[in-house]
Structure formats: structure tokens, C-alpha cells
Design an enzyme around this catalytic site. Structure first.
Site, short mmCIF file in Angstrom:
data_model
loop_
_atom_site.label_atom_id
_atom_site.label_comp_id
_atom_site.label_asym_id
_atom_site.label_seq_id
_atom_site.Cartn_x
_atom_site.Cartn_y
_atom_site.Cartn_z
N THR A 14 -2.26 5.33 -3.44
CA THR A 14 -3.60 4.77 -3.27
C THR A 14 -4.05 3.98 -4.48
OG1 THR A 14 -4.25 6.54 -1.77
CG2 THR A 14 -6.03 5.39 -2.88
N SER A 61 2.60 8.22 -0.92
CA SER A 61 3.25 9.46 -1.38
C SER A 61 3.59 10.41 -0.23
CB SER A 61 2.39 10.16 -2.43
OG SER A 61 1.24 10.73 -1.88
N THR A 94 -1.70 10.54 -4.05
CA THR A 94 -2.21 11.89 -4.26
C THR A 94 -1.72 12.91 -3.25
OG1 THR A 94 -4.22 11.41 -2.99
CG2 THR A 94 -4.29 11.01 -5.37
N ASP A 95 -1.17 12.48 -2.11
CA ASP A 95 -0.76 13.46 -1.09
C ASP A 95 0.30 14.42 -1.61
OD1 ASP A 95 -2.55 12.38 0.66
OD2 ASP A 95 -1.08 11.64 2.11
#
Length: 337
Positions: A14, A61, A94-95
Site C-alpha cells: 500500500t 503483500s 501491511t497484510d
């Protein structure tokens, strides 16, 4: 005056995302911009630091797999071995940021700071958080007081251990925290403040270059989540698929229905390593239990969550460690905090 040299390694996410309108903060395409373009949005970075930029991958991610970690590990080690580089910053979605951070924390044996950073809003958003997070991450990576702390995660002004940090909200900029352990420090206007002394978990550092390039080179380790009425169907499927390890994310103190227990106890004798941990809640799973863990060769992981226990098992099995050796490593990790 000589500027500190930092290695910035981009993986997408992101923080490099773009949306069709600046008002969109959740509907966007991640990994749209190069790391070099992201760096250019923060002119102060090149004013403060000499920056080496590399981009081993460009992914959302949720598409990151363990084989990608090997490419990232190689890029990180290249920077670690450069005597001019004082710190490394990895930009990441961030996942799975917390999983990559855990992998690096447990596999890179260096005192140099490694800081993983991401963003909850794309680079094109009116309220993009990526530029401030990246500037904070570089402030930490260049700070001599960050030496010897392993891999860190910097998000929203907070500094977390890569081992303990977790994503707790799907969209808020205040999405990351460290249950039980707490943040290790904070950043404000590039000033770094630590809440505790330097320390880190023991690593399993590779002493030779990694040559694996496909997911099949990793041992298969799966996660079986317990719920009301669960049976052994999922675990049997994992075993049939060739799992060498299974993380049992159990109820409460890593429990499961009584009828299912004997099957779990039988797996280590079949060559499938099992680790018990709790699903979705904090607290330490105890080794003394009705599972007779030591007797049956079942591992326990204290307060570590399932996806992080899986990484420990992946690394341990990939190194040829036995169940007792992995349990000893887990115990050392928990002792080090």
C-alpha cells in the site's frame, strides 16, 4: 559532514499504492509505484541520508510467499555486508508485514538495524501515511541506538519488535500494536525514544547463500484453526498434502474437543510435528496440560500467535532441526523477549 548511508529495499504494498482519486483510501491498486518514486515524495530523505534503493519484488503483500522471503533475505544480507550501510529499511504491504518482519528477525544475524515499514493508505490519498512512516523508519534505521535490536517495525510513530508486532485493524492508520510485549519505542519529529534496553531473540542465521527459489523447497507447515465442533478433517487433509508440521491454533489454552485429542497426539509419531498455540487471543499456552505435550513430542509456543509459530517451524524444519530442538529455540525466543 558525511550523511549516514541507508539501504532502502522495496517490495510493493500500500505504501506504493495508487487509487483513481485522492479521496479513496481503501479502494486502490497496491504496488503501483516504484520505491524510487515513493522516496521522491519525501525530499528530506535524500537531504538527510545517502540512499541505496533496490527493488527485489513489487507485490501486494497478500501475494507474498516464503520463496519471496528468500529474495528479500538476499537483498537484506547484501546491505548488511556493505560496511558503508548503517541501517536497512524494507517497505512492505501491511497484510503480511508482521510475518516478513518475524522471518527477518529470526533469520538475519546482524546488529545493524532492519526496519520494516508500510502504510495503511495509498500514496495518492489526501491523508497518505506512507511518507511520514518512511521518514520515521529511516530515522530509526540511522540511529545508533537501534543497533542490536533485531528487525523492527515502524508504523504511526511507534516502534515495535518484528517478533511481537501484529496488525489489529483493517484500515486505521493506528493498525499495529504488540499485545503483551508493547511497543519498544516511538518517533516524533525524527527524534527516537526507546522504552526498553536493546535485546533480541536468538536467530537461526544462514551461514551459506540461500539457493532455494520455489515454494516447494520449503517444508510444508500448515495452520489448523479450532472452533466449536471442529474435527480432524483439516489436519488429515494437511497430512495427506505432505505437511511436515502443523500449528494447532486451539481454543482457550490451545484446547480442542476431546474426541480430536488422540489424533493430534498421534501425529508426531507419524513424522508430523505439531505445535499448540491459542487462536485469536493473547496469553501464554502452558506446556503442562492434558495433551501430555512432552510425552507425545508436541510443541508449545507460549503467547506466540499461530502465523508466527508457523514461521519458527518453517525455519527450524528447513534447518533440519528436531522437535525438541525447535522447542528449545522457542523457549529461548520467549526468554529473550
Amino acid at each position: 559532514m558525511t550523511k549516514p548511508r541507508l539501504a532502502l529495499i522495496g517490495t510493493g504494498g500500500t505504501i506504493a499504492g495508487a487509487a483513481s482519486a485522492a479521496s479513496n483510501s481503501t479502494d486502490y491498486k497496491p504496488a503501483s509505484l516504484s520505491l524510487a518514486a515513493v522516496v521522491d515524495t519525501v525530499p528530506e530523505l535524500r537531504q538527510r541520508y545517502d540512499i541505496d534503493v533496490s527493488q527485489p519484488m513489487q507485490l501486494a503483500s497478500y501475494d507474498v510467499r516464503p520463496d519471496h522471503w528468500l529474495d528479500l533475505h538476499a537483498a537484506v544480507m547484501h546491505a548488511v555486508h556493505n560496511p558503508d550501510v548503517v541501517g536497512i529499511v524494507v517497505t512492505h504491504g501491511t497484510d503480511t508485514l508482521e510475518e516478513t518482519a518475524t522471518f527477518l528477525h529470526l533469520s538475519v544475524d546482524s546488529d545493524k538495524p532492519i526496519v520494516v515499514v508500510g502504510a495503511m493508505r495509498p500514496a495518492t490519498a489526501y491523508s497518505a501515511d506512507g511518507p511520514a512512516n518512511l521518514l520515521d523508519a529511516c530515522s530509526v534505521a540511522a540511529n545508533p541506538s537501534a543497533l542490536g535490536r533485531g528487525t523492527l517495525v515502524v508504523m504511526n510513530g511507534r516502534i515495535h519488535s518484528g517478533l511481537w508486532v501484529g496488525k489489529r485493524h483493517v484500515s486505521s492508520v493506528e493498525a499495529f500494536d504488540s499485545p503483551l510485549a508493547g511497543a519498544v519505542g516511538e518517533v516524533a519529529d525524527q527524534a527516537v525514544q526507546w522504552f526498553r534496553a536493546a535485546g533480541r531473540a536468538p536467530t537461526l542465521a544462514w551461514q551459506t547463500p540461500i539457493t532455494w527459489k520455489t515454494p516447494s523447497a520449503w517444508p510444508r507447515v500448515d495452520i489448523a484453526v479450532a472452533y466449536a465442533g471442529v474435527d480432524e478433517t483439516a489436519m488429515r487433509a494437511f497430512v495427506a498434502a505432505g505437511a511436515q508440521g502443523i500449528v494447532h491454533a486451539g481454543l482457550g489454552n490451545a484446547n480442542t474437543p476431546t474426541a480430536y485429542r488422540a489424533f493430534i497426539q498421534s501425529l508426531p509419531a507419524q513424522g508430523v510435528l505439531v505445535a499448540r498455540c491459542a487462536r485469536f487471543i493473547t496469553g501464554s499456552v502452558t506446556r503442562a496440560s492434558v495433551y501430555a505435550d512432552a510425552e507425545h513430542g508436541i510443541l508449545t509456543a507460549g503467547p506466540l500467535p499461530p502465523h508466527k509459530v508457523r514461521i519458527i517451524m518453517l525455519l527450524g524444519l528447513a534447518h533440519g532441526m528436531t522437535g525438541p530442538e525447535i522447542q528449545d529455540w522457542i523457549d529461548q525466543i520467549l526468554l529473550a523477549g
